[in-house]
Enzyme design. Structure first.
Site, PDB file in Angstrom:
ATOM      1  N   LYS A 327      23.451  -0.051  35.368  1.00 42.72           N
ATOM      2  CA  LYS A 327      22.556   0.879  34.684  1.00 42.72           C
ATOM      3  C   LYS A 327      21.427   1.345  35.599  1.00 42.72           C
ATOM      4  O   LYS A 327      21.077   2.529  35.627  1.00 42.72           O
ATOM      5  CB  LYS A 327      21.994   0.235  33.417  1.00 42.72           C
ATOM      6  CG  LYS A 327      21.147   1.191  32.585  1.00 42.72           C
ATOM      7  CD  LYS A 327      20.903   0.679  31.185  1.00 42.72           C
ATOM      8  CE  LYS A 327      20.101  -0.575  31.138  1.00 42.72           C
ATOM      9  NZ  LYS A 327      19.604  -0.884  29.775  1.00 42.72           N
ATOM     10  N   SER A 328      20.850   0.432  36.369  1.00 47.53           N
ATOM     11  CA  SER A 328      19.746   0.801  37.252  1.00 47.53           C
ATOM     12  C   SER A 328      20.180   1.843  38.269  1.00 47.53           C
ATOM     13  O   SER A 328      19.455   2.815  38.541  1.00 47.53           O
ATOM     14  CB  SER A 328      19.222  -0.443  37.979  1.00 47.53           C
ATOM     15  OG  SER A 328      18.696  -1.378  37.071  1.00 47.53           O
ATOM     16  N   ARG A 332      19.154   6.032  38.671  1.00 46.91           N
ATOM     17  CA  ARG A 332      18.618   6.574  39.920  1.00 46.91           C
ATOM     18  C   ARG A 332      19.536   7.622  40.533  1.00 46.91           C
ATOM     19  O   ARG A 332      19.065   8.546  41.210  1.00 46.91           O
ATOM     20  CB  ARG A 332      18.352   5.417  40.885  1.00 46.91           C
ATOM     21  CG  ARG A 332      17.157   4.548  40.442  1.00 46.91           C
ATOM     22  CD  ARG A 332      17.180   3.180  41.118  1.00 46.91           C
ATOM     23  NE  ARG A 332      15.980   2.394  40.841  1.00 46.91           N
ATOM     24  CZ  ARG A 332      15.776   1.681  39.735  1.00 46.91           C
ATOM     25  NH1 ARG A 332      16.686   1.673  38.771  1.00 46.91           N
ATOM     26  NH2 ARG A 332      14.665   0.983  39.580  1.00 46.91           N
ATOM     27  N   GLY A 400      13.445   2.208  28.729  1.00 48.38           N
ATOM     28  CA  GLY A 400      12.190   2.005  29.425  1.00 48.38           C
ATOM     29  C   GLY A 400      12.284   2.402  30.889  1.00 48.38           C
ATOM     30  O   GLY A 400      11.317   2.910  31.472  1.00 48.38           O
ATOM     31  N   ARG A 428       6.693  -0.418  23.756  1.00 50.38           N
ATOM     32  CA  ARG A 428       6.688  -1.065  25.069  1.00 50.38           C
ATOM     33  C   ARG A 428       5.542  -0.548  25.940  1.00 50.38           C
ATOM     34  O   ARG A 428       5.142   0.610  25.842  1.00 50.38           O
ATOM     35  CB  ARG A 428       8.041  -0.867  25.745  1.00 50.38           C
ATOM     36  CG  ARG A 428       9.146  -1.534  24.941  1.00 50.38           C
ATOM     37  CD  ARG A 428      10.516  -1.224  25.481  1.00 50.38           C
ATOM     38  NE  ARG A 428      10.726  -1.801  26.794  1.00 50.38           N
ATOM     39  CZ  ARG A 428      11.832  -1.627  27.505  1.00 50.38           C
ATOM     40  NH1 ARG A 428      12.797  -0.868  27.024  1.00 50.38           N
ATOM     41  NH2 ARG A 428      11.972  -2.182  28.685  1.00 50.38           N
ATOM     42  N   GLN A 475      10.451  -1.485  38.209  1.00 53.35           N
ATOM     43  CA  GLN A 475      10.191  -0.194  37.578  1.00 53.35           C
ATOM     44  C   GLN A 475       8.845   0.365  38.014  1.00 53.35           C
ATOM     45  O   GLN A 475       8.718   1.560  38.292  1.00 53.35           O
ATOM     46  CB  GLN A 475      10.264  -0.333  36.053  1.00 53.35           C
ATOM     47  CG  GLN A 475      11.663  -0.620  35.539  1.00 53.35           C
ATOM     48  CD  GLN A 475      11.706  -0.744  34.031  1.00 53.35           C
ATOM     49  OE1 GLN A 475      10.695  -0.627  33.351  1.00 53.35           O
ATOM     50  NE2 GLN A 475      12.902  -0.979  33.495  1.00 53.35           N
ATOM     51  N   ASP A 621      16.635  -9.692  33.752  1.00 58.05           N
ATOM     52  CA  ASP A 621      17.389  -9.122  32.637  1.00 58.05           C
ATOM     53  C   ASP A 621      18.506 -10.040  32.147  1.00 58.05           C
ATOM     54  O   ASP A 621      19.078  -9.790  31.080  1.00 58.05           O
ATOM     55  CB  ASP A 621      18.002  -7.776  33.040  1.00 58.05           C
ATOM     56  CG  ASP A 621      16.974  -6.653  33.008  1.00 58.05           C
ATOM     57  OD1 ASP A 621      15.971  -6.791  32.285  1.00 58.05           O
ATOM     58  OD2 ASP A 621      17.170  -5.651  33.716  1.00 58.05           O
ATOM     59  N   ARG A 697      20.684  -7.061  24.714  1.00 59.44           N
ATOM     60  CA  ARG A 697      21.000  -8.288  25.461  1.00 59.44           C
ATOM     61  C   ARG A 697      20.950  -9.528  24.553  1.00 59.44           C
ATOM     62  O   ARG A 697      21.707 -10.475  24.761  1.00 59.44           O
ATOM     63  CB  ARG A 697      20.050  -8.433  26.654  1.00 59.44           C
ATOM     64  CG  ARG A 697      20.169  -7.263  27.630  1.00 59.44           C
ATOM     65  CD  ARG A 697      19.596  -7.585  28.999  1.00 59.44           C
ATOM     66  NE  ARG A 697      19.490  -6.369  29.795  1.00 59.44           N
ATOM     67  CZ  ARG A 697      20.489  -5.797  30.451  1.00 59.44           C
ATOM     68  NH1 ARG A 697      21.698  -6.337  30.383  1.00 59.44           N
ATOM     69  NH2 ARG A 697      20.299  -4.700  31.161  1.00 59.44           N
TER      70      ARG A 697
END
Length: 745
Positions: A327-328, A332, A400, A428, A475, A621, A697
């Site tokens: 996902k990260s 990007r 987020g 958040r 982040q 995570d 999660r």
């Protein structure tokens, strides 16, 4: 027994589908008493009485409303003023009036003209429902069930009148929404009135073509579907177009502008622009409810709840498979590909809701993006300074990562951007990115407590800073570095502990000069991103659930393919190995600057450990899954230095501890971690209801707990957000050995 709503006398002026259906529904719910009807057509009045829709009718309009408690005006828009003028002398002092027209400004003017500007007992309303049939005989008591009704109260509207009309709509099953008069008319001009105008115009154009016979003989389904609405009443639509003229003209101007833009693209064979229009339109249509969820005139996003019923399957985990893309890296790839010069091809893209939120945000800012289709995305980059102001706030769902990284990029733009999210994201903290951006000269506004929505003002002159991260956060680091692409001078970020370095690696992959020296990252503005190809590895965070599942389940043997093993992400492997897990890395290689491997995991007897604090940022995570491993281990596992877990999608420490306690595990939370007393190789989880707090999660972690469950099922509540990171989780989990049933409510 008398219903909670009861209206003794009702008058209905205009006996057609809309008014008669409302009265019929109210009558079936025993909410009304005597009903008097009026219509210019005597046959309609007689039919309505014969069908039991009204108790009486009168050929004198004014007589119909005498002593009425509720007066429903259901006549063509341009006839409203004349009707009100006639009935005004006969309206009782207590009577509430309402209408059902699709243009509210016109009716508001009529009411003010006849009754005076401050008249408080007229409630403007508009049901978003209809039928291909019309007239008294088509009346349907269920016409409004689960359909929107828009009420547009004015500042002087009496609360008692508003409550009566709202309850009367709710009694027939309608979903009542509130909206201002002007906004309603703008919205309906775009979503209803313009499509009807275009349908009439297209049919008229083609009907006047000398080849119209062949055109209509061979018309495909698209033509029939689009032009079906041109078979509506011309008189009614003439009145609507006339009454809502100004909003309709504004919308028509926008359409004509975009149509001219599309014509130029066709004329100049500009296939990229053409593809941009088509892909944006397709995505907008596919995600209509999501994109327009804040608008009251459409169905909102599905509010169906999804629960997992997890039972012990009695089987080990087996198989060789690939979990979804990281996902990260997916986030990007869209961001940097959009800001690059040239066309970037992405494969392995995670088609989860979080990544799609980022993709949609850049589409909203004018970037042409094709796909995703089976993980493939083509991004036609616009360069660092090519983004356009989005038409509305960027809605980022539950992501987020999207909001924090985009905050950095938006700080360097010439236009203002507001970013919003769902209920979970709105809680958040965003101050952690707003603070360093302000130090760089950005103007960033947040809601109370530094929460979303986040507004970034355009046109700020950013300057490079040297920023020491107060916490280990990839982040925040990425946000500052991305803002540094637009800042005058050098931007330096120093982190207290290693965090994932996907941003630095990908910037280098796009040809941007980034210096990494130990825990310090440096870049300067003035460079350019060059398009490249990106192969997104499988997400180690998604793989972690299966790594834990295989470790705790006797006889398990799985191989997870093409998993990213970035050194800043392998904390879960290191921690599980220290606990005694049997994990082997196979076929290690580097793809697009990211290290990947196939990971083989076999069952093992785990033992409790004190988790090294230097591994915490590398597994931040993955801790929900690690908590399940700790619960199955022999002895005590202690986690410290993980206060960051309390501000994720949920307070993950508390959520996991609460869930483990429900299942019979001796666990307790601490300020910065948890203490978990494992049940050992012979232990089993009990049953119970797990509250996920809408955290994907948490849901997937307790699904893996079912592999060591006893006789009772584990019910995992509110699992819809699993789709944010792992769209096919249930199918893959069941294929390799779990027993998960999905219940929708």
């Amino acid at each position: 027994m008398m219903p909670s709503l009861y209206i003794p006398r009702v008058a209905v002026i205009g006996l057609g589908l809309i008014g008669c259906s409302w009265v019929k529904g109210l009558r079936e719910q025993q909410c009304i008493g005597h009903v008097v009807g009026y219509d210019r057509n005597l046959d309609s009045m007689q039919a309505a009485q014969a069908l039991g829709l009204i108790d009486a009718y009168t050929e004198q309009l004014c007589d119909a409303v005498i002593d009425a408690d509720l007066i429903i005006v259901s006549v063509p828009i341009l006839a409203v003023r004349d009707v009100l003028s006639v009935i005004a002398p006969c309206v009782a002092d207590h009577a509430v009036l309402t209408d059902v027209g699709s243009v509210k400004g016109s009716v508001a003017d009529d009411v003010a003209h006849v009754f005076g500007a401050g008249f408080a007992r007229f409630v403007l309303g508009h049901p978003i429902a209809g039928s291909e049939r019309s007239g008294v005989e088509a009346a349907d008591a269920n016409l409004y069930r689960h359909h929107k009704v828009i009420i547009t109260p004015q500042p002087h509207t009496a609360q008692s009148a508003l409550n009566l009309v709202r309850k009367a709509w709710q009694a027939v099953g309608a979903i009542v929404e509130m909206m201002s008069v002007d906004h309603h008319d703008d919205v309906l001009a775009a979503t209803s009135h313009l499509p009807h105008l275009l349908a009439y115009s297209l049919v008229d154009t083609l009907a006047n073509n000398h080849e119209n016979k062949d055109i209509f003989n061979y018309a495909a389904g698209g033509f029939r579907d689009f032009t079906r609405i041109a078979a509506s009443s011309p008189v009614m639509w003439r009145d609507i177009f006339t009454a809502n003229r100004e909003p309709l003209l504004r919308t028509l101007d926008l359409f004509e502008r975009d149509l001219a833009f599309l014509r130029l693209a066709l004329q100049h064979d500009d296939t990229t622009t053409l593809m941009g229009v088509l892909t944006r339109a397709k995505v907008a249509r596919d995600h209509f409810s999501k994109i327009l969820a804040r608008r009251a005139y459409v169905e909102p996003m599905k509010t169906t709840t999804i629960d997992y019923i997890a039972r012990a399957s009695g089987r080990p985990l087996t198989g060789q498979f690939r979990v979804p893309g990281d996902k990260s890296i997916s986030h990007r790839s869209i961001m940097l590909g959009s800001l690059a010069t040239g066309t970037t091809e992405v494969s392995g893209f995670l088609e989860g809701e979080d990544s799609l939120a980022t993709l949609q945000a850049f589409r909203d800012m004018g970037v042409v993006i094709e796909g995703p289709h089976r993980g493939r995305v083509t991004i036609h980059g616009v360069g660092l300074h090519g983004l356009q102001a989005p038409p509305n706030a960027l809605y980022l769902g539950n992501s987020g990562t999207s909001m924090r990284l985009l905050a950095g990029l938006m700080a360097g733009q010439s236009f203002d951007v507001e970013m919003t999210g769902d209920e979970s994201l709105s809680k958040r903290p965003m101050g952690r990115v707003a603070d360093p951006l302000r130090l760089m000269g950005a103007v960033v506004e947040t809601a109370d407590g530094g929460r979303p929505p986040v507004l970034v003002k355009g046109g700020a002159a950013l300057k490079g800073i040297r920023y020491d991260l107060p916490m280990a956060s990839a982040q925040v680091k990425s946000c500052v570095l991305l803002a540094g692409l637009y800042a005058d001078g050098e931007t330096v970020v120093t982190e207290p502990a290693p965090t994932r370095d996907h941003t630095e690696r990908m910037l280098k992959g796009f040809g941007y000069d980034v210096q990494v020296e130990g825990n310090r990252v440096t870049l300067s503005s003035g460079g350019e991103l060059q398009a490249t190809n990106i192969d997104v590895p499988a997400d180690i965070s998604s793989a972690a659930f299966f790594m834990v599942g295989a470790s705790i389940t006797p006889g398990s043997d799985i191989t997870l393919e093409h998993v990213g093993i970035n050194p800043t992400r392998v904390g879960v492997i290191n921690i599980l190995r220290q606990m005694g897990a049997d994990i082997t890395l196979l076929n290690e290689r580097e793809v697009g600057g990211e290290p990947v491997a196939d990971i083989r995991v076999r069952s093992a007897n785990l033992k409790g450990i004190h988790i090294p604090e230097d591994q915490v940022p590398l597994a931040i995570d993955e801790f929900p899954a690690i908590f399940i491993a700790a619960a199955c281990a022999e002895g005590q596992t202690v986690l410290t230095g993980a206060e960051e877990l309390r501000v994720k999608e949920s307070d993950r420490i508390q959520a996991m501890v609460d869930g483990l306690q429900i299942l019979g595990v001796n666990a307790q939370g601490t300020e910065d971690g948890a203490i978990i007393n494992g049940m050992g190789a012979s232990g089993a989880f009990g049953g119970g209801n797990i509250v996920t707090h809408h955290d994907h999660r948490i849901a997937m972690s307790f699904a893996m707990a079912s592999l060591r469950a006893g006789a009772d099922a584990i019910r995992i509540l509110d699992c819809a957000n699993v789709a944010t990171s792992f769209p096919n989780f249930v199918d893959l989990a069941n294929d390799c050995g779990l027993q998960l049933d999905v219940q929708e409510g």
